[in-house]
Design an enzyme around this catalytic site. Structure first.
Site, PDB file in Angstrom:
ATOM      1  N   GLU A 258       6.563   6.099  -2.714  1.00  0.00           N
ATOM      2  CA  GLU A 258       5.854   4.897  -3.207  1.00  0.00           C
ATOM      3  C   GLU A 258       6.766   3.588  -3.357  1.00  0.00           C
ATOM      4  OE1 GLU A 258       3.736   6.159  -6.661  1.00  0.00           O
ATOM      5  OE2 GLU A 258       2.383   7.433  -5.715  1.00  0.00           O
ATOM      6  N   HIS A 277      -1.750   3.834  -6.976  1.00  0.00           N
ATOM      7  CA  HIS A 277      -1.117   4.634  -8.023  1.00  0.00           C
ATOM      8  C   HIS A 277      -1.628   3.928  -9.576  1.00  0.00           C
ATOM      9  CE1 HIS A 277       2.027   8.105  -9.337  1.00  0.00           C
ATOM     10  NE2 HIS A 277       0.736   7.924 -10.221  1.00  0.00           N
TER      11      HIS A 277
END
Length: 324
Positions: A258, A277
């Site tokens: 990420e 997220h």
């Protein structure tokens, strides 16, 4: 003290200030080297972790560091053993974002079951598939939960209120609410659920828990949802399962890396919904996580000690109990 991110809820900042703690920030997803340099320059006493990797270099950068608090519950981006070796507790904001993540899980599940994204694309593309479309029932659908902590429990509550049946695989949970079924075989959950949703932490035990073999056990009409941690899933295997129709679709809020790469092969698939997220990013959850993290910092720095229920590094716990 330092926050590995660009902001902290105002209420938490005010609480820290009341205890004479000055809050500093670094860029979201800053490198470990950048975080370590800032920690050393500031000689921090407390660290609140949002984004970025907190490795041994970060933890050892300031000899004054006494406590690390996670702005959330997942601690896979923190070197727990390195913190324990220095006698530094790593504390989680247990349950602070549970409802928010649960709502996000249900939102992704409903969007998948009800074909929201493909129908949206069809209408915007000039089609009108009303006459031919046959949808799925939410009521009566079977939801399989892998992990049953605070978030999993919230998901089950919402799902049952919507008329879904819920089955749980979690070898560490001893009690289940009425109406929720326990399954001791993960493969059985995968094979019989209309939706499989992950709610376990990322550990050595759970890394790539969902792989090609396990995805193959799911029904071709079933969906996969992950609002936990990306590393629990073998993303290459998931791409293949979605591409070949082994499963019908997926909803992802977390990824192995990420932010993910711009050329991630998942992006080319039509049967996937993704979010960055943000499951725990609702206003109330952000405030609760920040305030809980701030109170963890204050408790340790004021000499009251850590909340042992929230300690994430078991080595620290073992040392504490041995000392006691």
């Amino acid at each position: 003290m330092l926050v590995t991110g660009s902001a902290l809820a105002e209420e938490a900042v005010a609480t820290l200030k009341m205890h004479n703690l000055e809050t500093h920030y670094c860029e979201p997803y800053a490198s470990s080297d950048a975080i370590a340099k800032l920690a050393a320059d500031l000689q921090i006493e407390g660290l609140i972790v949002r984004q970025g990797k907190v490795d041994e270099a970060v933890i050892g950068a300031s000899p004054r560091l006494r406590v690390i608090a996670k702005h959330g519950t997942g601690v896979d981006n923190i070197d727990l053993a390195a913190a324990a070796r220095r006698g530094i507790p790593v504390l989680r904001a247990l349950g602070a974002n549970a409802r928010s993540v649960a709502e996000h899980t249900i939102a992704l599940s409903i969007a998948l079951l009800k074909d929201i994204v493909p129908l949206d694309r069809a209408v915007k593309g000039g089609a009108w598939p009303k006459a031919s479309y046959i949808g799925r029932d939410l009521c009566g659908a079977k939801l399989g939960l892998v992990g049953f902590g605070a978030i999993g429990k919230e998901v089950a509550t919402i799902a049952r209120a919507l008329g879904m049946s819920v089955v749980v695989f979690d070898p560490y949970t001893t009690e289940l609410p009425a109406g929720v079924q326990r399954e001791t075989d993960l493969d059985a959950v995968l094979a019989t659920s209309d939706i499989v949703s992950l709610h376990c932490p990322l550990t050595d035990e759970t890394r790539h828990l969902i792989n090609a073999e396990r995805l193959a056990r799911m029904q071709p009409t079933s969906f996969f949802v992950n609002t936990a941690r990306g590393g629990i899933v073998d993303e290459i295997a998931l791409v293949e399962a979605l591409r070949t129709g082994i499963i019908a679709g997926a909803g992802l809020d977390s990824f192995a890396t990420e932010p993910p790469a711009k050329d991630n092969p998942l992006w080319a698939l039509p049967n996937i919904i993704v979010t960055p997220h943000t499951g725990g990013a609702a206003k109330g959850a952000i405030r609760a996580m920040a305030e809980t993290a701030a109170h963890h910092i204050i408790s340790v720095l004021d000499g009251d000690g850590p909340d042992l229920r929230s300690v994430a590094n078991p080595q620290f716990q073992a040392a504490t109990y041995a000392a006691g």
